[in-house]
Design an enzyme around this catalytic site. Sequence first.
Site, PDB file in Angstrom:
ATOM      1  N   ALA A  80       8.797   5.545   7.549  1.00 35.50           N
ATOM      2  CA  ALA A  80       7.709   5.173   6.355  1.00 35.50           C
ATOM      3  C   ALA A  80       7.169   3.947   6.681  1.00 35.50           C
ATOM      4  O   ALA A  80       7.986   2.977   7.180  1.00 35.50           O
ATOM      5  CB  ALA A  80       8.108   5.585   5.000  1.00 35.50           C
TER       6      ALA A  80
ATOM      7  N   GLY B 225       4.783   1.008   4.736  1.00 34.68           N
ATOM      8  CA  GLY B 225       3.963   0.435   3.568  1.00 34.68           C
ATOM      9  C   GLY B 225       3.770  -1.079   3.601  1.00 34.68           C
ATOM     10  O   GLY B 225       4.888  -1.638   3.525  1.00 34.68           O
TER      11      GLY B 225
ATOM     12  N   CYS C 196       5.500   9.765  -0.445  1.00 35.12           N
ATOM     13  CA  CYS C 196       4.130   9.246   0.117  1.00 35.12           C
ATOM     14  C   CYS C 196       2.916  10.277  -0.188  1.00 35.12           C
ATOM     15  O   CYS C 196       1.962  10.412   0.554  1.00 35.12           O
ATOM     16  CB  CYS C 196       4.171   8.973   1.593  1.00 35.12           C
ATOM     17  SG  CYS C 196       5.597   7.751   2.175  1.00 35.12           S
TER      18      CYS C 196
ATOM     19  N   GLY D 165       0.761  -1.259  -0.139  1.00 24.29           N
ATOM     20  CA  GLY D 165       0.020  -0.035   0.043  1.00 24.29           C
ATOM     21  C   GLY D 165       1.014   1.291   0.001  1.00 24.29           C
ATOM     22  O   GLY D 165       2.088   1.319   0.043  1.00 24.29           O
TER      23      GLY D 165
END
Length: 200
Positions: free
Chosen positions: A125, A127, A156, A51
Site C-alpha cells: 500500500a 499513502g 484502502c 492521503g
Amino acid sequence: MDRRAEDIATGRADELVWLLEHPPLYTAGTSAHAGDLVDPERFPIFQTGRGGQFTYHGPGQRVAYVMLDLKRREPDVRRFVAALEEWLIQALDSFNVRGERREDRVGVWVRRPEKAGTGEDKIAAIGIRVRRWVTLHGVSLNVEPDLSHFDGIVPCGVREHGVTSLVDLGLPVMMEDADLALRRAFESVFGPTVLDPASG
C-alpha cells in the site's frame, strides 16, 4: 516525522527513510469513510495526515516512512507515487514476484489466477503527504502479517480485491531479506543511500 520533514525543507537535515514495524493498528487517511471501518473495537485507530483511506499496520509488515525533498528531485507528486510503486515492484522482483500497478487504484498488486473472483490481491500500500515539497508517510509491504487483521476494515476502500503477503504467496521471506531487497530497489529508483548513524 513532521519535525524531520520541516528540517529537510529548510535545509537543516538530510533526506531520510525510516523502516518500521508497528503493533497492530488501523490508520485513517484523509479520504477515509466511516463505513469502511468494519470492526472499530478490534485495534487502536489513528487519524493521519496522509492521503488514502483505512489501512492496517502490524507485525510482519514493513512500513517505510519516506522523507524526500522533491524540490531537489522532481516536484511532481504523481511521478513520486509512480516511483514508489516502481520501488516496490523492483523489490518484489527480487523474490520472483511480479508486482503490478493499476491505473484506477494506488498500490502494488499481484495476480492470483488460482483464486476465485477477481484473481488479484494487494501486496503493498501507498499513502503519502507532501508539505513544502517534502514527502511524509510512505509505503507498507506485506511480508508476513496476520492477513485476518485486515478484516476489520475495507483496505484502502477496495472491496472487490483481497490482500496478500510474500509468505501467503508461498515465499519464506524474512524481514531482513525484505529490507535488503527494498534498499537495493530504492537505490535503483531514487539513488544511493547511507545508513543513518542515529538509527543504531
